[in-house]
Design a protein around this motif. Sequence first.
Motif, mmCIF file in Angstrom:
data_model
loop_
_atom_site.group_PDB
_atom_site.id
_atom_site.type_symbol
_atom_site.label_atom_id
_atom_site.label_comp_id
_atom_site.label_asym_id
_atom_site.label_seq_id
_atom_site.Cartn_x
_atom_site.Cartn_y
_atom_site.Cartn_z
ATOM 1 N N HIS A 14 0.559 -0.881 -0.045
ATOM 2 C CA HIS A 14 0.008 -0.203 -0.049
ATOM 3 C C HIS A 14 0.869 0.968 -0.147
ATOM 4 C CE1 HIS A 14 -4.283 2.165 0.346
ATOM 5 N NE2 HIS A 14 -2.531 2.856 1.267
ATOM 6 N N GLU A 126 -8.881 2.714 -2.882
ATOM 7 C CA GLU A 126 -9.354 2.267 -1.065
ATOM 8 C C GLU A 126 -10.797 2.745 -0.564
ATOM 9 O OE1 GLU A 126 -5.854 4.295 0.849
ATOM 10 O OE2 GLU A 126 -6.743 3.268 3.060
ATOM 11 N N TRP A 153 -12.887 3.366 3.351
ATOM 12 C CA TRP A 153 -11.708 3.235 3.646
ATOM 13 C C TRP A 153 -12.039 3.582 5.466
ATOM 14 C CZ3 TRP A 153 -11.388 9.124 6.014
ATOM 15 C CH2 TRP A 153 -10.120 9.406 6.449
ATOM 16 N N HIS A 199 -8.994 -1.715 6.560
ATOM 17 C CA HIS A 199 -9.598 -0.155 7.327
ATOM 18 C C HIS A 199 -11.446 -1.001 7.399
ATOM 19 C CE1 HIS A 199 -7.319 3.163 6.385
ATOM 20 N NE2 HIS A 199 -6.845 2.659 5.285
ATOM 21 N N HIS A 222 -2.887 -3.781 4.250
ATOM 22 C CA HIS A 222 -2.279 -2.768 5.215
ATOM 23 C C HIS A 222 -2.671 -2.726 6.565
ATOM 24 C CE1 HIS A 222 -5.214 -0.151 3.480
ATOM 25 N NE2 HIS A 222 -4.439 1.059 4.896
ATOM 26 N N ARG A 233 -7.669 -0.254 13.811
ATOM 27 C CA ARG A 233 -7.043 0.473 12.445
ATOM 28 C C ARG A 233 -6.578 -2.153 12.176
ATOM 29 N NH1 ARG A 233 -6.400 -0.356 8.477
ATOM 30 N NH2 ARG A 233 -4.707 0.682 7.279
ATOM 31 N N ASP A 295 2.516 1.778 3.939
ATOM 32 C CA ASP A 295 1.830 3.322 3.942
ATOM 33 C C ASP A 295 2.017 4.344 3.593
ATOM 34 O OD1 ASP A 295 -1.312 3.808 3.766
ATOM 35 O OD2 ASP A 295 -1.733 3.576 6.677
#
Length: 346
Positions: A14, A126, A153, A199, A222, A233, A295
């Motif tokens: 990601h 995303e 997200w 997410h 991620h 998360r 990320d």
Amino acid sequence: MRGFAARVRIFDGHNDALSRIATSSRPDAAAGFLDGDGDGHVDLPRAAAGGLAGGCFAVFTCPPPHDAYEDGSYFAPAPHAPSWREAMIQIGLLLRLERESEGRIRVARTPADLDASGLVAVLHLEGAEPIGTRLEELELLHAAGMRSLGLTWSRPNDFATGVPFGFPGSPDRGPGLSSAGKALVAACNELRILVDVAHLNSRGFWDVHALQDGGPPLVASHAGAHALSPSPRNLTDDQLRAIGESGGLVGINFHTGFLRADGADDPDTPQELIVAHAAHAAEVAGIDAVALGSDFDGATMPAALGDAAGLPGLLDAFRAAGFAEGELEQVAGGNWRRVLEATWAA
Ligand code: ZN
């Protein structure tokens, strides 16, 4: 040591380079990505310096303003029409980068493309906000090269509900997939688009798990281990185990706020914590289920890692923690290669 990094094809799950470039105040931000202008965490020269052979390039639309994080108002659906327009801009940007790079960037549409020279880009969405509930847009996105889709997200949409960012917290908040969300997963499976549960809230995760049963592997592009950093998360051990059993993977997120036990967004965080999350995931889910999900350009990196050019140093940290060379090859890119091929191959 550096020879190893050059030999291994590092694949990262990601980055947010497209939304960074699309929203940059520099008029030449796209050229800056090719030539290396030092913005953000990843560009072509730093990818080459770090041995980064490929990654998922996220299309992320309608980011909330920064103060919306403070008052919680970011946790609202993004509007469909502006999301679609922004997605078209970011996809156009990637296709332009591919063309102008003259072979140095390749958008991967088939398993064979993953072995291309240069930087391989997997086009990822995303958050499904740009897609309407009748899913026609999905066909266009697929035709444009999109091969990976995150349902949400960290906010709700017509398909599913993402997790909010409060720390500490459980990912078990909010409802599971809507009927449109279930139809979207089925359509992705038919088109061989990877479905990403990063997410996504807990009930949504288990809905996808049930829909994928016996089908494509479960993937969190991620995320980290909730046992080490109780962010909503991050993934619980039950979730990690289910990912491992499905033949899928978790790309370990480098964001300091998802690595640390105290959840602090602080670059003064040892990169060895990335290794610790990977080791925990390997213990719970198996080494086949552990990968990278940096990320880059969307998070706070540990200072010692810095950016994509720091990847060889991160591999050294894995080695210092006792990861064998074969295990490192899997974590660095082999597992992503296997999962993408299993998902895309008809
Ligand atoms: Zn993200």
